[in-house]
Design a protein around this motif. Structure first.
Motif, PDB file in Angstrom:
ATOM      1  N   ALA A   1      42.032  49.640  34.400  1.00 29.20           N
ATOM      2  CA  ALA A   1      41.777  48.830  33.548  1.00 29.20           C
ATOM      3  C   ALA A   1      42.742  47.808  32.675  1.00 29.20           C
ATOM      4  O   ALA A   1      42.852  46.718  32.666  1.00 29.20           O
ATOM      5  CB  ALA A   1      40.622  49.084  32.365  1.00 29.20           C
TER       6      ALA A   1
ATOM      7  N   LEU B   1      44.604  45.819  35.197  1.00 25.32           N
ATOM      8  CA  LEU B   1      43.719  44.517  35.653  1.00 25.32           C
ATOM      9  C   LEU B   1      43.866  43.372  34.581  1.00 25.32           C
ATOM     10  O   LEU B   1      44.404  42.325  34.968  1.00 25.32           O
ATOM     11  CB  LEU B   1      42.218  45.032  35.527  1.00 25.32           C
ATOM     12  CG  LEU B   1      41.448  43.767  35.887  1.00 25.32           C
ATOM     13  CD1 LEU B   1      41.578  43.289  37.205  1.00 25.32           C
ATOM     14  CD2 LEU B   1      39.928  44.296  35.788  1.00 25.32           C
TER      15      LEU B   1
ATOM     16  N   SER C   1      34.532  39.572  38.375  1.00 29.04           N
ATOM     17  CA  SER C   1      33.338  40.028  38.807  1.00 29.04           C
ATOM     18  C   SER C   1      32.501  39.805  39.989  1.00 29.04           C
ATOM     19  O   SER C   1      32.695  38.637  40.269  1.00 29.04           O
ATOM     20  CB  SER C   1      32.380  40.866  37.731  1.00 29.04           C
ATOM     21  OG  SER C   1      31.760  39.540  37.362  1.00 29.04           O
TER      22      SER C   1
ATOM     23  N   TYR D   1      38.655  43.060  26.209  1.00 33.66           N
ATOM     24  CA  TYR D   1      38.248  42.683  27.567  1.00 33.66           C
ATOM     25  C   TYR D   1      37.385  43.546  28.090  1.00 33.66           C
ATOM     26  O   TYR D   1      37.414  44.858  27.950  1.00 33.66           O
ATOM     27  CB  TYR D   1      39.371  42.493  28.450  1.00 33.66           C
ATOM     28  CG  TYR D   1      40.123  41.324  28.087  1.00 33.66           C
ATOM     29  CD1 TYR D   1      39.884  39.999  28.611  1.00 33.66           C
ATOM     30  CD2 TYR D   1      41.188  41.192  27.124  1.00 33.66           C
ATOM     31  CE1 TYR D   1      40.592  38.916  28.219  1.00 33.66           C
ATOM     32  CE2 TYR D   1      41.882  40.173  26.754  1.00 33.66           C
ATOM     33  CZ  TYR D   1      41.523  39.023  27.086  1.00 33.66           C
ATOM     34  OH  TYR D   1      42.376  37.859  26.853  1.00 33.66           O
TER      35      TYR D   1
ATOM     36  N   CYS E   1      35.575  45.281  31.530  1.00 32.36           N
ATOM     37  CA  CYS E   1      35.755  45.722  32.873  1.00 32.36           C
ATOM     38  C   CYS E   1      34.732  46.465  33.496  1.00 32.36           C
ATOM     39  O   CYS E   1      34.155  47.262  32.817  1.00 32.36           O
ATOM     40  CB  CYS E   1      37.273  46.273  33.141  1.00 32.36           C
ATOM     41  SG  CYS E   1      38.636  45.359  32.386  1.00 32.36           S
TER      42      CYS E   1
ATOM     43  N   MET F   1      38.471  48.158  39.639  1.00 28.37           N
ATOM     44  CA  MET F   1      38.149  47.217  38.379  1.00 28.37           C
ATOM     45  C   MET F   1      38.090  45.809  38.728  1.00 28.37           C
ATOM     46  O   MET F   1      38.962  45.432  39.101  1.00 28.37           O
ATOM     47  CB  MET F   1      39.173  47.729  37.332  1.00 28.37           C
ATOM     48  CG  MET F   1      39.144  49.446  37.181  1.00 28.37           C
ATOM     49  SD  MET F   1      37.431  49.970  36.613  1.00 28.37           S
ATOM     50  CE  MET F   1      37.358  48.952  34.831  1.00 28.37           C
ATOM     51  N   LYS F   2      37.075  45.495  37.881  1.00 26.76           N
ATOM     52  CA  LYS F   2      37.000  43.845  38.013  1.00 26.76           C
ATOM     53  C   LYS F   2      36.828  43.382  36.548  1.00 26.76           C
ATOM     54  O   LYS F   2      35.998  44.191  35.615  1.00 26.76           O
ATOM     55  CB  LYS F   2      35.740  43.326  38.961  1.00 26.76           C
ATOM     56  CG  LYS F   2      35.772  43.842  40.339  1.00 26.76           C
ATOM     57  CD  LYS F   2      37.139  42.697  40.810  1.00 26.76           C
ATOM     58  CE  LYS F   2      37.366  42.936  42.403  1.00 26.76           C
ATOM     59  NZ  LYS F   2      38.092  42.204  43.118  1.00 26.76           N
ATOM     60  N   LEU F   3      37.170  42.078  36.237  1.00 28.61           N
ATOM     61  CA  LEU F   3      36.907  41.669  34.888  1.00 28.61           C
ATOM     62  C   LEU F   3      35.550  40.710  34.867  1.00 28.61           C
ATOM     63  O   LEU F   3      35.482  39.957  35.672  1.00 28.61           O
ATOM     64  CB  LEU F   3      38.281  40.739  34.791  1.00 28.61           C
ATOM     65  CG  LEU F   3      38.454  40.375  33.313  1.00 28.61           C
ATOM     66  CD1 LEU F   3      38.927  41.497  32.466  1.00 28.61           C
ATOM     67  CD2 LEU F   3      39.785  39.429  33.361  1.00 28.61           C
TER      68      LEU F   3
END
Length: 106
Positions: free
Chosen positions: A6, A9, A30, A86, A88, A95-97
């Protein structure tokens, strides 16, 4: 491991923003965002033309709330330093934001 992913990312997100690498920024977002907006829409839509996320000063902490990993950062934006979390999520072991309206310059 999830904490480090995270942090990485968010760091990558800022590096890509600093260099205007919109395709790479898009790849960090995401799947929900990517389903809503294609890469072409993200690149051409006036709403996303300029992302204004300030300057990352420091990553303060990482915590988990339900299925979301929160990365608390200190950022400088508009001459003011603020704390921002942020969000995630893990998707397909990555992991995607989560996209936030905060990213978009007004």
């Amino acid at each position: 491991m999830r904490d480090e992913n995270a942090k990485e990312l968010v760091s990558q997100f800022y590096q890509f923003c600093y260099h205007g690498e919109k395709e790479k920024i898009y790849s960090l977002l995401s799947k929900d965002f990517q389903k809503k907006y294609s890469l072409e829409q993200f690149l051409r839509n006036r709403r996303f033309r300029r992302l204004d996320v300030g300057i990352l000063k420091e990553i303060l902490s990482v915590s988990k709330r339900d299925d979301v990993v929160l990365v608390e950062c200190r950022i400088k934006i508009g001459g003011t330093e603020i704390a921002h979390d942020y969000k995630c999520v893990e998707e397909e072991h990555q992991m995607k934001l989560l996209f936030e309206a905060f990213f978009v310059a007004r």
